[in-house]
Design a protein around this motif. Structure first.
Motif, PDB file in Angstrom:
ATOM      1  N   PHE A  14       0.814  -1.216   0.000  1.00 12.26           N
ATOM      2  CA  PHE A  14       0.000   0.000   0.000  1.00 12.26           C
ATOM      3  C   PHE A  14       0.852   1.274   0.000  1.00 12.26           C
ATOM      4  CE2 PHE A  14       0.464  -1.458   4.404  1.00 12.26           C
ATOM      5  CZ  PHE A  14       1.052  -0.350   4.994  1.00 12.26           C
ATOM      6  N   VAL A  17       5.655   1.878   5.566  1.00 10.89           N
ATOM      7  CA  VAL A  17       5.450   2.212   6.975  1.00 10.89           C
ATOM      8  C   VAL A  17       6.729   2.836   7.532  1.00 10.89           C
ATOM      9  CG1 VAL A  17       3.652   0.572   7.625  1.00 10.89           C
ATOM     10  CG2 VAL A  17       6.030  -0.176   7.606  1.00 10.89           C
ATOM     11  N   ALA A  28       1.625   4.813   8.827  1.00 10.39           N
ATOM     12  CA  ALA A  28       1.375   4.243   7.503  1.00 10.39           C
ATOM     13  C   ALA A  28       1.504   5.318   6.440  1.00 10.39           C
ATOM     14  CB  ALA A  28      -0.013   3.637   7.475  1.00 10.39           C
ATOM     15  N   LEU A  29       2.043   4.919   5.306  1.00 10.98           N
ATOM     16  CA  LEU A  29       2.293   5.870   4.227  1.00 10.98           C
ATOM     17  C   LEU A  29       1.626   5.400   2.942  1.00 10.98           C
ATOM     18  CD1 LEU A  29       6.180   6.162   4.738  1.00 10.98           C
ATOM     19  CD2 LEU A  29       4.416   7.617   5.766  1.00 10.98           C
ATOM     20  N   ASN A  30       0.993   6.309   2.240  1.00 10.96           N
ATOM     21  CA  ASN A  30       0.474   5.939   0.928  1.00 10.96           C
ATOM     22  C   ASN A  30       1.626   5.996  -0.077  1.00 10.96           C
ATOM     23  OD1 ASN A  30       0.831   8.555   0.076  1.00 10.96           O
ATOM     24  ND2 ASN A  30      -1.332   9.086   0.091  1.00 10.96           N
ATOM     25  N   THR A  32       2.602   7.952  -2.421  1.00 10.17           N
ATOM     26  CA  THR A  32       3.307   9.228  -2.590  1.00 10.17           C
ATOM     27  C   THR A  32       4.199   9.511  -1.383  1.00 10.17           C
ATOM     28  OG1 THR A  32       1.251   9.973  -3.637  1.00 10.17           O
ATOM     29  CG2 THR A  32       2.985  11.609  -3.314  1.00 10.17           C
ATOM     30  N   ALA A  33       3.640   9.294  -0.201  1.00 12.22           N
ATOM     31  CA  ALA A  33       4.418   9.526   1.015  1.00 12.22           C
ATOM     32  C   ALA A  33       5.618   8.585   1.071  1.00 12.22           C
ATOM     33  CB  ALA A  33       3.529   9.332   2.246  1.00 12.22           C
ATOM     34  N   GLU A  67       2.255  19.061  -1.498  1.00 13.98           N
ATOM     35  CA  GLU A  67       2.040  17.877  -0.646  1.00 13.98           C
ATOM     36  C   GLU A  67       3.357  17.355  -0.079  1.00 13.98           C
ATOM     37  OE1 GLU A  67      -0.301  14.895  -2.522  1.00 13.98           O
ATOM     38  OE2 GLU A  67      -2.155  15.997  -2.180  1.00 13.98           O
ATOM     39  N   PHE A  71       4.168  17.151   3.828  1.00 13.26           N
ATOM     40  CA  PHE A  71       4.515  15.865   4.436  1.00 13.26           C
ATOM     41  C   PHE A  71       5.861  15.944   5.165  1.00 13.26           C
ATOM     42  CE2 PHE A  71       6.409  11.549   3.972  1.00 13.26           C
ATOM     43  CZ  PHE A  71       5.597  10.924   4.901  1.00 13.26           C
TER      44      PHE A  71
ATOM     45  N   PRO B  19      -0.972  14.267   6.584  1.00  8.88           N
ATOM     46  CA  PRO B  19      -0.904  15.414   5.695  1.00  8.88           C
ATOM     47  C   PRO B  19      -1.896  15.178   4.570  1.00  8.88           C
ATOM     48  CG  PRO B  19       0.915  13.943   5.265  1.00  8.88           C
ATOM     49  CD  PRO B  19       0.184  13.381   6.440  1.00  8.88           C
ATOM     50  N   LEU B  22      -1.637  12.381   1.815  1.00 12.18           N
ATOM     51  CA  LEU B  22      -0.472  11.523   2.046  1.00 12.18           C
ATOM     52  C   LEU B  22      -0.699  10.579   3.216  1.00 12.18           C
ATOM     53  CD1 LEU B  22       2.403  14.118   1.643  1.00 12.18           C
ATOM     54  CD2 LEU B  22       1.655  12.418  -0.010  1.00 12.18           C
ATOM     55  N   ALA B  24      -2.586   6.933   4.901  1.00 16.12           N
ATOM     56  CA  ALA B  24      -3.170   5.622   4.651  1.00 16.12           C
ATOM     57  C   ALA B  24      -3.421   5.002   6.007  1.00 16.12           C
ATOM     58  CB  ALA B  24      -2.211   4.753   3.840  1.00 16.12           C
TER      59      ALA B  24
END
Lengths: 83, 337
Positions: A14, A17, A28-30, A32-33, A67, A71, B19, B22, B24
């Motif tokens: 996903f 982390v 948790a990071l999507n 992009t992050a 973004e 972040f 953010p 960004l 999840a």
């Protein structure tokens, strides 16, 4: 700029982390992050990272850069980032 | 050291930075591997603590504990799967014949490592070695601010030796955490113990309710803390958390076991509990075994761990616990899922 000493990053399906092992908190990071964190690991300052990701991700003008900066600011605020 | 009063609280909780655009959410079932492996590396212990959840003690090593090759193989399997964080506990982990080889292997492969010990082997030399190897933190059990309270819990233990070990740790520059297990005879010392932990250089202090399992079942009449005294206990901790804010984190977990387990049924922690023989428990407070790292790759064990939380026997055990809190006395009667 780098992740602080006790922060570990792992890629996941996903995105990824961040694990702050002193407080034992997981973030948790999507995708992009996660890409931002990968770039932090590669090195470079905030401007360079924002520029590289703007090139990598399609998006409305300025949105990706905004973004990314938001972040990175949040990572700093949470003590996950040095420098 | 096998207190685990804070075990459930220390389960890795998923939190998300938020953010815009960004964020999840991460639950254990979304992850490709555990984030934290809590490994009870031996059941052997120099002490015979009244409340020990693992029933550890002198001569209590499992007959089938992993050998030198076995422990290194497990570490390499964990590292190959990017497990970022491990803890070694026991029994007394520093009694493991390959303790420092294991520490070196984990640290050299880049994971963070915490040692949970009773503090009786924290010599100047051992502390210096842990520092040089890069141990993230050492958590030591300190169940009182005085020798009588401490030694009543820590049968065969020495308050003075433990405190000297803590001083050796901080002198060596190894980050120190303190763990406190409450009982009828030491709960009144909680405030003084928090103060002592700070004086000794701790950066974190952990406590919570002592569980009715393991040795505690036999010693409960000495240990049991009535609810009214738990309220006083937590009231002191609330004050201490404020007093030490910004200097030492005071963590305490007021929830009971049942409440925790119900939460975990919905939100399993990304945490595997590994026993000295390589078997993997679902969670310390349940009797279920969900894998065997001697025979199975971590990926398979992790997949079974994720499925096991949905096994009806697990939810049924938690329901039975609601009707009969004494079910925890059976935690050592393992059930293989």
């Amino acid at each position: 700029m780098r992740l602080t000493k006790f922060v570990k990053f792992r890629e996941e399906k996903f995105g990824g982390v961040l694990f702050e092992t002193r407080s034992e908190k997981v973030f948790a990071l999507n995708p992009t992050a996660a890409a931002v964190v990968r770039e932090i690991a590669v090195g470079g300052d905030e401007d360079a990272i924002a520029a590289r990701l703007t090139d990598s991700f399609a998006g409305p003008n300025g949105v990706i850069e905004r973004e990314v900066r938001t972040f990175i600011a949040e990572l700093r605020e949470r003590g996950l980032l040095d420098g | 050291m096998a207190d685990r009063v804070a075990d459930l609280a220390a389960g890795v909780a998923a939190e998300t930075p938020r953010p815009a655009g960004l964020s999840a959410s991460a639950e254990a079932e979304d992850l490709g591997a555990p984030l934290y492996v809590a490994w009870q590396i031996t059941n052997e212990c120099n002490l015979a603590c009244l409340h020990c959840i693992e029933e550890s003690g002198p001569g209590k090593a499992f007959r089938d504990e992993l050998d030198a090759a076995g422990v290194i193989a497990v570490i390499d399997e964990l590292m190959d799967n990017d497990v970022p964080y491990l803890s070694f506990s026991g029994g007394e982990p520093m009694l493991h014949p390959h303790f420092f080889a294991m520490v070196e292997r984990v640290c050299s492969r880049g994971a963070e490592l915490k040692i949970e010990t009773n503090g009786h082997y924290l010599s100047v030399e051992n502390c210096a070695r842990m520092k040089s190897l890069g141990v993230k933190a050492v958590q030591v059990s300190l169940d009182g601010a005085t020798a009588p309270a401490f030694q009543r819990m820590r049968v065969r233990g020495s308050f003075d030796v433990t405190v000297q070990g803590l001083r050796n740790l901080t002198a060596a520059g190894v980050p120190l955490e303190i763990n406190f297990s409450p009982a009828s005879f030491n709960a009144h010392e909680i405030g003084a113990t928090v103060d002592l932990a700070y004086e000794l250089g701790a950066y974190s202090f952990y406590t919570g309710r002592t569980m009715y399992t393991g040795n505690a079942v036999k010693a409960w009449r000495h240990l049991e803390l009535p609810e009214a005294r738990y309220e006083e206990f937590f009231a002191v901790l609330r004050e201490k958390a404020i007093e030490y804010r910004g200097r030492m984190r005071v963590y305490f977990h007021e929830a009971g076991l049942l409440e925790e387990l119900r939460y975990r049924l919905k939100h399993p922690a990304a945490l595997l509990i590994v026993l000295p023989n390589g078997l993997v428990k679902l969670i310390n407070a349940l009797p279920f075994i969900c894998g065997d790292l001697r025979r199975e790759p971590l990926r398979d064990v992790w997949a079974r761990f994720q499925r096991a939380w949905r096994d009806p026997r697990v939810a049924q055990f938690v329901d039975e616990l609601a009707a009969d809190p004494g079910r925890t006395r059976a935690l050592h009667q393992w059930v293989h899922l």
